[in-house]
Write a protein that holds these residues in place. Structure first.
Motif, mmCIF file in Angstrom:
data_model
loop_
_atom_site.group_PDB
_atom_site.id
_atom_site.type_symbol
_atom_site.label_atom_id
_atom_site.label_comp_id
_atom_site.label_asym_id
_atom_site.label_seq_id
_atom_site.Cartn_x
_atom_site.Cartn_y
_atom_site.Cartn_z
ATOM 1 N N LYS A 75 24.745 8.981 -14.128
ATOM 2 C CA LYS A 75 23.795 9.246 -15.210
ATOM 3 C C LYS A 75 24.306 8.773 -16.553
ATOM 4 N N LYS A 76 25.533 8.242 -16.577
ATOM 5 C CA LYS A 76 26.153 7.762 -17.816
ATOM 6 C C LYS A 76 26.089 8.873 -18.886
ATOM 7 N N SER A 77 26.548 10.040 -18.504
ATOM 8 C CA SER A 77 26.480 11.171 -19.415
ATOM 9 C C SER A 77 27.768 11.978 -19.373
ATOM 10 N N VAL A 78 28.007 12.721 -20.428
ATOM 11 C CA VAL A 78 29.118 13.645 -20.478
ATOM 12 C C VAL A 78 28.641 14.967 -21.078
ATOM 13 N N LYS A 79 29.335 16.024 -20.696
ATOM 14 C CA LYS A 79 29.088 17.336 -21.266
ATOM 15 C C LYS A 79 30.400 17.855 -21.838
ATOM 16 N N LEU A 80 30.294 18.495 -22.974
ATOM 17 C CA LEU A 80 31.448 19.075 -23.634
ATOM 18 C C LEU A 80 31.245 20.584 -23.707
ATOM 19 N N GLN A 81 32.055 21.303 -22.956
ATOM 20 C CA GLN A 81 32.009 22.755 -22.979
ATOM 21 C C GLN A 81 33.026 23.252 -23.986
ATOM 22 N N MET A 82 32.572 23.977 -24.993
ATOM 23 C CA MET A 82 33.461 24.489 -26.028
ATOM 24 C C MET A 82 33.444 26.011 -25.974
ATOM 25 N N ASP A 83 34.612 26.597 -25.809
ATOM 26 C CA ASP A 83 34.739 28.045 -25.710
ATOM 27 C C ASP A 83 35.571 28.606 -26.855
ATOM 28 N N ASN A 84 35.402 29.887 -27.082
ATOM 29 C CA ASN A 84 36.167 30.580 -28.113
ATOM 30 C C ASN A 84 36.107 29.812 -29.444
ATOM 31 N N LEU A 85 34.904 29.491 -29.849
ATOM 32 C CA LEU A 85 34.726 28.707 -31.065
ATOM 33 C C LEU A 85 35.171 29.462 -32.307
ATOM 34 N N GLU A 86 35.663 28.691 -33.265
ATOM 35 C CA GLU A 86 36.174 29.245 -34.524
ATOM 36 C C GLU A 86 35.381 28.629 -35.672
ATOM 37 N N PRO A 87 35.353 29.289 -36.820
ATOM 38 C CA PRO A 87 34.642 28.702 -37.976
ATOM 39 C C PRO A 87 35.126 27.291 -38.321
ATOM 40 N N ASP A 88 36.410 26.996 -38.094
ATOM 41 C CA ASP A 88 36.919 25.645 -38.371
ATOM 42 C C ASP A 88 36.354 24.588 -37.429
ATOM 43 N N ASP A 89 35.682 25.012 -36.385
ATOM 44 C CA ASP A 89 35.042 24.061 -35.480
ATOM 45 C C ASP A 89 33.687 23.584 -36.021
ATOM 46 N N THR A 90 33.267 24.169 -37.115
ATOM 47 C CA THR A 90 32.009 23.762 -37.734
ATOM 48 C C THR A 90 32.078 22.311 -38.183
ATOM 49 N N GLY A 91 31.026 21.564 -37.898
ATOM 50 C CA GLY A 91 30.978 20.178 -38.308
ATOM 51 C C GLY A 91 29.874 19.431 -37.600
ATOM 52 N N VAL A 92 29.816 18.154 -37.872
ATOM 53 C CA VAL A 92 28.870 17.288 -37.165
ATOM 54 C C VAL A 92 29.621 16.617 -36.020
ATOM 55 N N TYR A 93 29.105 16.750 -34.846
ATOM 56 C CA TYR A 93 29.728 16.197 -33.649
ATOM 57 C C TYR A 93 29.002 14.916 -33.250
ATOM 58 N N TYR A 94 29.784 13.882 -33.059
ATOM 59 C CA TYR A 94 29.236 12.576 -32.725
ATOM 60 C C TYR A 94 29.672 12.158 -31.326
ATOM 61 N N CYS A 95 28.727 11.684 -30.566
ATOM 62 C CA CYS A 95 29.051 11.087 -29.278
ATOM 63 C C CYS A 95 29.424 9.624 -29.499
ATOM 64 N N ARG A 96 30.384 9.156 -28.737
ATOM 65 C CA ARG A 96 30.810 7.762 -28.836
ATOM 66 C C ARG A 96 30.933 7.151 -27.456
ATOM 67 N N ALA A 97 30.447 5.940 -27.329
ATOM 68 C CA ALA A 97 30.624 5.163 -26.106
ATOM 69 C C ALA A 97 31.537 3.994 -26.414
ATOM 70 N N ASP A 98 32.605 3.880 -25.652
ATOM 71 C CA ASP A 98 33.546 2.781 -25.828
ATOM 72 C C ASP A 98 33.275 1.683 -24.800
ATOM 73 N N ASN A 99 33.170 0.471 -25.295
ATOM 74 C CA ASN A 99 33.049 -0.703 -24.431
ATOM 75 C C ASN A 99 31.874 -0.559 -23.455
ATOM 76 N N LEU A 100 30.707 -0.365 -24.013
ATOM 77 C CA LEU A 100 29.501 -0.250 -23.202
ATOM 78 C C LEU A 100 28.900 -1.633 -22.996
ATOM 79 N N TRP A 101 28.678 -1.972 -21.734
ATOM 80 C CA TRP A 101 28.073 -3.247 -21.390
ATOM 81 C C TRP A 101 26.625 -2.981 -20.994
#
Length: 122
Positions: A75-101
């Motif tokens: 499916k060309k997909s990934v999931k990111l499970q984040m646990d025990n989140l902290e206020p410092d984890d606040t931000g904009v999260y960007y997905c990146r694909a490296d060397n996509l053909w």
């Protein structure tokens, strides 16, 4: 058409969990890796986690032990499970694909998603 479609951001309380998803869309012949980076004001974009098509995962130091990345090559997909989140984890999260053909003949191109906001309140 966006090449990388992200989902799953939002607002959570400190200590809670969140899962982000990213899917490469359109014509995708192959991709070396998919991953997530985080951008916070005044800081450089930092690695959260990446996963190669071969199954090798790399995690950023600030989140080691609290996040898990998993993928579906078909499916060309990934999931990111984040646990025990902290206020410092606040931000904009960007997905990146490296060397996509997009075709068998290439070339490989790197892509960024448009970003998704994660807010962790204390």
């Amino acid at each position: 058409q966006e090449k990388l479609v992200e989902s799953g951001g939002g607002v959570v309380q400190s200590g809670e969990s969140l899962r982000l998803s990213c899917t490469a869309t359109g014509s995708v012949f192959s991709v070396y890796s998919l991953g997530w980076y985080r951008q916070t004001p005044g800081k450089q974009r930092e690695l959260i986690a990446t996963l190669t098509s071969g199954g090798i995962a790399v995690y950023g130091d600030s989140v080691k032990g609290r996040v898990t990345i998993s993928g579906d090559n078909a499916k060309k997909s990934v999931k990111l499970q984040m646990d025990n989140l902290e206020p410092d984890d606040t931000g904009v999260y960007y997905c990146r694909a490296d060397n996509l053909w997009t075709t068998k003949s290439g070339p490989g191109v790197d892509y960024w998603g448009k970003g998704i906001l994660v807010t962790v309140s204390s």
